[in-house]
Design a protein around this motif. Sequence first.
Motif, PDB file in Angstrom:
ATOM      1  N   ALA A  63      43.846  30.478  24.606  1.00  0.00           N
ATOM      2  CA  ALA A  63      44.652  31.239  25.567  1.00  0.00           C
ATOM      3  C   ALA A  63      43.740  31.960  26.560  1.00  0.00           C
ATOM      4  N   LYS A  64      42.662  32.536  26.036  1.00  0.00           N
ATOM      5  CA  LYS A  64      41.742  33.274  26.907  1.00  0.00           C
ATOM      6  C   LYS A  64      41.123  32.332  27.940  1.00  0.00           C
ATOM      7  N   GLY A  65      40.722  31.156  27.489  1.00  0.00           N
ATOM      8  CA  GLY A  65      40.124  30.169  28.394  1.00  0.00           C
ATOM      9  C   GLY A  65      41.088  29.751  29.495  1.00  0.00           C
ATOM     10  N   ARG A  66      42.360  29.621  29.112  1.00  0.00           N
ATOM     11  CA  ARG A  66      43.342  29.195  30.115  1.00  0.00           C
ATOM     12  C   ARG A  66      43.615  30.305  31.137  1.00  0.00           C
ATOM     13  N   VAL A  67      43.708  31.545  30.636  1.00  0.00           N
ATOM     14  CA  VAL A  67      43.910  32.664  31.562  1.00  0.00           C
ATOM     15  C   VAL A  67      42.741  32.727  32.542  1.00  0.00           C
ATOM     16  N   LEU A  68      41.537  32.571  32.013  1.00  0.00           N
ATOM     17  CA  LEU A  68      40.357  32.635  32.881  1.00  0.00           C
ATOM     18  C   LEU A  68      40.362  31.487  33.891  1.00  0.00           C
ATOM     19  N   ALA A  69      40.685  30.297  33.418  1.00  0.00           N
ATOM     20  CA  ALA A  69      40.699  29.145  34.325  1.00  0.00           C
ATOM     21  C   ALA A  69      41.688  29.376  35.468  1.00  0.00           C
ATOM     22  N   TYR A  70      42.819  29.969  35.128  1.00  0.00           N
ATOM     23  CA  TYR A  70      43.844  30.221  36.150  1.00  0.00           C
ATOM     24  C   TYR A  70      43.372  31.286  37.147  1.00  0.00           C
ATOM     25  N   LEU A  71      42.824  32.371  36.619  1.00  0.00           N
ATOM     26  CA  LEU A  71      42.317  33.431  37.507  1.00  0.00           C
ATOM     27  C   LEU A  71      41.233  32.879  38.437  1.00  0.00           C
ATOM     28  N   ARG A  72      40.355  32.059  37.895  1.00  0.00           N
ATOM     29  CA  ARG A  72      39.245  31.531  38.699  1.00  0.00           C
ATOM     30  C   ARG A  72      39.731  30.529  39.739  1.00  0.00           C
ATOM     31  N   LYS A  73      40.861  29.918  39.457  1.00  0.00           N
ATOM     32  CA  LYS A  73      41.421  28.989  40.442  1.00  0.00           C
ATOM     33  C   LYS A  73      41.993  29.762  41.637  1.00  0.00           C
ATOM     34  N   TYR A  74      42.392  30.995  41.389  1.00  0.00           N
ATOM     35  CA  TYR A  74      42.997  31.806  42.454  1.00  0.00           C
ATOM     36  C   TYR A  74      42.328  33.167  42.561  1.00  0.00           C
ATOM     37  N   PRO A  75      41.034  33.202  42.908  1.00  0.00           N
ATOM     38  CA  PRO A  75      40.378  34.505  43.064  1.00  0.00           C
ATOM     39  C   PRO A  75      40.940  35.236  44.282  1.00  0.00           C
ATOM     40  N   ALA A  76      40.811  36.565  44.260  1.00  0.00           N
ATOM     41  CA  ALA A  76      41.275  37.398  45.371  1.00  0.00           C
ATOM     42  C   ALA A  76      42.736  37.128  45.715  1.00  0.00           C
ATOM     43  N   THR A  77      43.531  36.885  44.701  1.00  0.00           N
ATOM     44  CA  THR A  77      44.955  36.613  44.888  1.00  0.00           C
ATOM     45  C   THR A  77      45.739  37.457  43.899  1.00  0.00           C
ATOM     46  N   LEU A  78      46.825  38.042  44.360  1.00  0.00           N
ATOM     47  CA  LEU A  78      47.667  38.818  43.443  1.00  0.00           C
ATOM     48  C   LEU A  78      48.432  37.851  42.547  1.00  0.00           C
ATOM     49  N   LEU A  79      48.241  37.973  41.253  1.00  0.00           N
ATOM     50  CA  LEU A  79      48.919  37.080  40.309  1.00  0.00           C
ATOM     51  C   LEU A  79      49.847  37.907  39.424  1.00  0.00           C
ATOM     52  N   HIS A  80      51.057  37.414  39.249  1.00  0.00           N
ATOM     53  CA  HIS A  80      51.993  38.127  38.389  1.00  0.00           C
ATOM     54  C   HIS A  80      51.644  37.892  36.922  1.00  0.00           C
ATOM     55  N   GLY A  81      51.844  38.915  36.100  1.00  0.00           N
ATOM     56  CA  GLY A  81      51.557  38.787  34.676  1.00  0.00           C
ATOM     57  C   GLY A  81      52.268  37.599  34.038  1.00  0.00           C
ATOM     58  N   ASP A  82      53.465  37.302  34.503  1.00  0.00           N
ATOM     59  CA  ASP A  82      54.209  36.182  33.905  1.00  0.00           C
ATOM     60  C   ASP A  82      53.508  34.839  34.133  1.00  0.00           C
ATOM     61  N   GLU A  83      52.805  34.723  35.245  1.00  0.00           N
ATOM     62  CA  GLU A  83      52.062  33.482  35.487  1.00  0.00           C
ATOM     63  C   GLU A  83      50.995  33.305  34.408  1.00  0.00           C
ATOM     64  N   LEU A  84      50.340  34.426  34.088  1.00  0.00           N
ATOM     65  CA  LEU A  84      49.282  34.357  33.080  1.00  0.00           C
ATOM     66  C   LEU A  84      49.884  34.097  31.707  1.00  0.00           C
ATOM     67  N   MET A  85      51.079  34.653  31.482  1.00  0.00           N
ATOM     68  CA  MET A  85      51.749  34.422  30.206  1.00  0.00           C
ATOM     69  C   MET A  85      52.065  32.923  30.056  1.00  0.00           C
ATOM     70  N   ILE A  86      52.498  32.312  31.137  1.00  0.00           N
ATOM     71  CA  ILE A  86      52.863  30.893  31.062  1.00  0.00           C
ATOM     72  C   ILE A  86      51.643  30.022  30.758  1.00  0.00           C
ATOM     73  N   VAL A  87      50.556  30.248  31.461  1.00  0.00           N
ATOM     74  CA  VAL A  87      49.392  29.388  31.189  1.00  0.00           C
ATOM     75  C   VAL A  87      48.732  29.747  29.862  1.00  0.00           C
ATOM     76  N   ALA A  88      48.832  31.032  29.469  1.00  0.00           N
ATOM     77  CA  ALA A  88      48.255  31.431  28.178  1.00  0.00           C
ATOM     78  C   ALA A  88      49.055  30.794  27.045  1.00  0.00           C
ATOM     79  N   GLY A  89      50.373  30.681  27.232  1.00  0.00           N
ATOM     80  CA  GLY A  89      51.222  30.171  26.165  1.00  0.00           C
ATOM     81  C   GLY A  89      51.495  31.214  25.104  1.00  0.00           C
ATOM     82  N   ILE A  90      51.100  32.437  25.348  1.00  0.00           N
ATOM     83  CA  ILE A  90      51.365  33.529  24.403  1.00  0.00           C
ATOM     84  C   ILE A  90      51.801  34.742  25.208  1.00  0.00           C
ATOM     85  N   SER A  91      52.516  35.642  24.541  1.00  0.00           N
ATOM     86  CA  SER A  91      52.953  36.817  25.291  1.00  0.00           C
ATOM     87  C   SER A  91      51.917  37.940  25.262  1.00  0.00           C
TER      88      SER A  91
END
Length: 328
Positions: A63-91
């Motif tokens: 889950a941590k790796g996926r959250v990081l991969a997503y953040l790194r794909k969109y640096p300097a971008t406001l990301l909603h927590g739910d987006e991270l929840m979806i890629v993490a697959g955990i709440s």
Amino acid sequence: MARRSKRSDSEKLRQSLITLLIDFEHKLNQDNLREQVQSLMPAHHQLRDLGSSLIHEEDAESAKGRVLAYLRKYPATLLHGDELMIVAGISEYARRIRELRKEMGWPILSGQALKDMVADGDLCANIDNYKKVKTDTYYLIEDRQDIEAAYRWNLANEIRKSDQSVKIKILEYLRKNIGKKVTGEELKYLAKDRSEWARRVRELRTEEGWPIMTCNTGMPELAVGVYILTEDRQAKVHDRKIPDPVRIAVLTRDSFCCKKCGWNPEKRNSGDKLRNFLELHHIEHHVNGGKNEEDNLITLCNVCHDDVHRGNSSEAELFKLIGVNIKI
Ligand SMILES: [Zn+2]
Ligand SMILES: [Zn+2]
């Protein structure tokens, strides 16, 4: 518990999810609550798996790796927590973000830190974007892992516990990190998450004259959310108490360049070891009644500023440099 995602087969997951939802129609008609809930469980799991299957990077097994991969794909971008929840697959992804930030040194701002900065006017360009920031927002400042961050977070933890005011804690922290990029998130942590931290940083800069740079107060090349105390010295007393809007207006008018020698922060690594940052100087000294206004302020590099204070430039000469005609 985190479930391991079957990331190779998003399409299969999508199809089986559709089948599950189609079958759910019968359950809805049967009016048996327990059965309805139980039959949604596999759909719930598969939706999670589908979300986490979207990240294909090699290191996306956790889950941590996926959250990081997503953040790194969109640096300097406001990301909603739910987006991270979806890629993490955990709440419980928030804990993973704290680990990424504090143990691995990824400069991730929370929505609250951004909100505090917005409230204090401490953001440059695109300010309208940031006005919409919600607490449940995350922002990777830049795609740069800071190997010293773990050490700094430990230091922040020590200073945070001390029995001093927020302002003193922030100053102590910055003075132990001269010339280093620190994030708003670290400063917020020092303040035990009280939103006053942003105001205290501004006071340290504008009232007490500490050269704390951000992208809009002297180092435009910095990313939003980064702070640097460039030197362990306070501005001369008469050059303090410049409100940030005036500071920004003067720097902008002077194109972020020293008006005497033309140095600007982009030349920082060009071999001139003496010139490090830009300062504002009151042409008519503040103590003599000089105003905190654009027409009385000039941008100078630290070297030219010292030179001016040695008396090597007349007021008339400086006023001329900023295009103000004054009869003296
Ligand atoms: Zn200069
Ligand atoms: Zn000065």
